[in-house]
Design an enzyme around this catalytic site. Structure first.
Site, PDB file in Angstrom:
ATOM      1  N   ASN A  57       8.929  64.925  34.305  1.00 41.73           N
ATOM      2  CA  ASN A  57       8.111  64.405  34.885  1.00 41.73           C
ATOM      3  C   ASN A  57       6.515  64.486  34.012  1.00 41.73           C
ATOM      4  OD1 ASN A  57       6.409  62.907  36.853  1.00 41.73           O
ATOM      5  ND2 ASN A  57       7.878  63.553  38.425  1.00 41.73           N
ATOM      6  N   ASN A  70       0.958  65.049  42.177  1.00 39.27           N
ATOM      7  CA  ASN A  70       0.076  64.370  42.827  1.00 39.27           C
ATOM      8  C   ASN A  70       0.471  64.291  44.404  1.00 39.27           C
ATOM      9  OD1 ASN A  70      -1.039  63.315  40.598  1.00 39.27           O
ATOM     10  ND2 ASN A  70       0.455  61.905  40.187  1.00 39.27           N
ATOM     11  N   THR A  71       1.377  65.052  44.716  1.00 35.74           N
ATOM     12  CA  THR A  71       1.674  65.306  46.153  1.00 35.74           C
ATOM     13  C   THR A  71       1.537  66.724  46.461  1.00 35.74           C
ATOM     14  OG1 THR A  71       3.029  63.389  46.807  1.00 35.74           O
ATOM     15  CG2 THR A  71       3.098  65.166  48.129  1.00 35.74           C
ATOM     16  N   ALA A 111       8.879  56.388  43.368  1.00 41.01           N
ATOM     17  CA  ALA A 111       9.452  57.055  44.537  1.00 41.01           C
ATOM     18  C   ALA A 111       9.141  56.375  45.904  1.00 41.01           C
ATOM     19  CB  ALA A 111       8.762  58.428  44.394  1.00 41.01           C
ATOM     20  N   ASN A 129      -2.046  59.505  35.859  1.00 45.20           N
ATOM     21  CA  ASN A 129      -2.066  58.756  37.132  1.00 45.20           C
ATOM     22  C   ASN A 129      -2.023  59.934  38.267  1.00 45.20           C
ATOM     23  OD1 ASN A 129       0.768  58.908  39.032  1.00 45.20           O
ATOM     24  ND2 ASN A 129       1.492  59.309  36.940  1.00 45.20           N
ATOM     25  N   PHE A 156       2.670  59.000  45.502  1.00 49.68           N
ATOM     26  CA  PHE A 156       3.810  58.452  46.171  1.00 49.68           C
ATOM     27  C   PHE A 156       3.510  57.202  46.965  1.00 49.68           C
ATOM     28  CE2 PHE A 156       6.901  62.218  46.442  1.00 49.68           C
ATOM     29  CZ  PHE A 156       7.062  61.973  44.962  1.00 49.68           C
ATOM     30  N   LYS A 188      14.916  65.626  39.163  1.00 49.24           N
ATOM     31  CA  LYS A 188      13.752  65.345  38.060  1.00 49.24           C
ATOM     32  C   LYS A 188      12.990  66.775  38.176  1.00 49.24           C
ATOM     33  CE  LYS A 188      10.750  61.847  36.515  1.00 49.24           C
ATOM     34  NZ  LYS A 188      10.108  60.419  36.529  1.00 49.24           N
ATOM     35  N   SER A 213       6.486  65.798  40.955  1.00 49.50           N
ATOM     36  CA  SER A 213       5.140  64.950  40.804  1.00 49.50           C
ATOM     37  C   SER A 213       4.184  65.771  41.080  1.00 49.50           C
ATOM     38  CB  SER A 213       5.322  63.534  41.855  1.00 49.50           C
ATOM     39  OG  SER A 213       3.834  63.262  41.893  1.00 49.50           O
TER      40      SER A 213
END
Length: 340
Positions: free
Chosen positions: A229, A164-165, A75, A100, A104, A200, A162
């Site tokens: 995802n 992770n944000t 991204a 992971n 980003f 996504k 995602s």
């Protein structure tokens, strides 16, 4: 050798090798059965590279030599950002999986735009749109990246999935998603050459959430849905790394992501791109028969190398022929009910 060193460093070395011309040279594999059309894009084959491998478009020439039918970078966010602190990438070899929590990390849209201006001819290329972690207007970030990079790519993917944000997945709610997609589609309309926009989504969704996303995506004019995802689930993992924070990808995601794919296939006529746990030709065909018109891989390549794509495609071509399908399109959704 790469599997014996820190995984993020190994990732960087793999990109360096591709930049130095040490990757495959043959180019995209194709055949009458493998040729695929999705969202107005004519693909030599249905197997693409998912976002996350070449976040910053630094290895496009090397990737263009691979068997893959298309490539997605990113991204990408408006401004450069470091992402989450290291370590943020873990191998789970016993589970054929990866966790992971990159967050980003990327060079920002201006640096990526400069590289895309030199993209290899013939490579079908997309960008995964992201938002800066500290942004007060994340929808505006998605629109800004599309406005800057849209003229340089063939498709764009809105990434609201995602893990992770912080709070990013909240944008998958009906009202927030409708507003986000409206702003992205406005940015698309302003392009001299409007590109198809994909959405996504996460695999960790309820039935009601999947239904709402399908309806909002159709209303917004999205060209395809990417399912899915990474997952936050750790069900069934054996590795000592199983409790590391972040999104899980690889073989354990296959069933979960394929069920979401099949459900979407029953809910919408939008074309679907199947992602999650594809390691073999049999996996690829199962995704197609569950409802996918195209596919993406990433984690499998960390286990089998970039040449794995050619093996999957060769096997898929043989399987389609054996099952009596003249094309990928003929096989799409033919075993959807198995996953519902």
């Amino acid at each position: 050798m790469l599997r014996r060193i820190d995984p993020e460093r190994a990732h960087g070395l793999a990109l360096l090798a591709l930049r130095m011309g040490l990757g495959p040279r043959g180019g995209a594999m194709t055949s009458p059965r493998l040729r695929t059309r999705i969202a107005g894009l004519d693909l030599p084959n249905p197997l693409g590279l998912a976002a996350g491998f070449d976040k910053n478009a630094v290895a496009l020439k090397g990737l263009a030599g691979s068997a893959l039918g298309f490539v997605e970078i990113g991204a990408v966010t408006p401004r450069p950002q470091e992402g989450n602190p290291r370590p943020r990438l873990w191998r789970l070899p016993e589970d054929r999986a990866v966790i992971n929590r990159f967050g980003f990390n990327n060079d920002g849209m201006e640096a990526v735009a400069a590289r895309l201006a030199q993209r290899p001819a013939g490579l079908i290329l997309g960008v995964n749109l992201g938002a800066n972690k500290d942004s007060a207007d994340r929808a505006g970030d998605f629109a800004a990246v599309l406005g800057r990079l849209g003229p340089l790519v063939d498709f764009a993917t809105v990434n609201v999935s995602s893990p992770n944000t912080e709070r990013l997945r909240e944008l998958q709610g009906r009202e927030a998603l409708a507003d986000l997609l409206a702003r992205v589609m406005d940015a698309r309309s302003a392009l001299a050459r409007p590109v198809p926009v994909f959405l996504k989504i996460a695999p960790d969704l309820t039935e009601a959430e999947i239904e709402a996303i399908a309806a909002v995506a159709e209303d917004a004019g999205v060209a395809a849905i990417v399912a899915t995802n990474t997952t936050l689930s750790r069900e069934g993992l054996r590795s000592a790394m199983r409790d590391r924070p972040g999104g899980l990808s690889g073989a354990p995601l296959f069933t979960r992501s394929t069920r979401v794919l099949a459900r979407l296939s029953a809910l919408t006529r939008l074309p679907l791109i199947g992602v999650g746990g594809i390691f073999t030709a049999e996996d690829a065909l199962a995704k197609i028969r569950a409802g996918a018109s195209a596919l993406q891989i990433y984690t499998a390549l960390t286990h089998g190398g970039l040449s794995l794509a050619a093996g999957i495609l060769q096997g898929l071509d043989r399987l389609l022929a054996r099952e009596g399908f003249a094309s990928v399109a003929e096989a799409v959704g033919t075993e959807r009910e198995r996953w519902l």
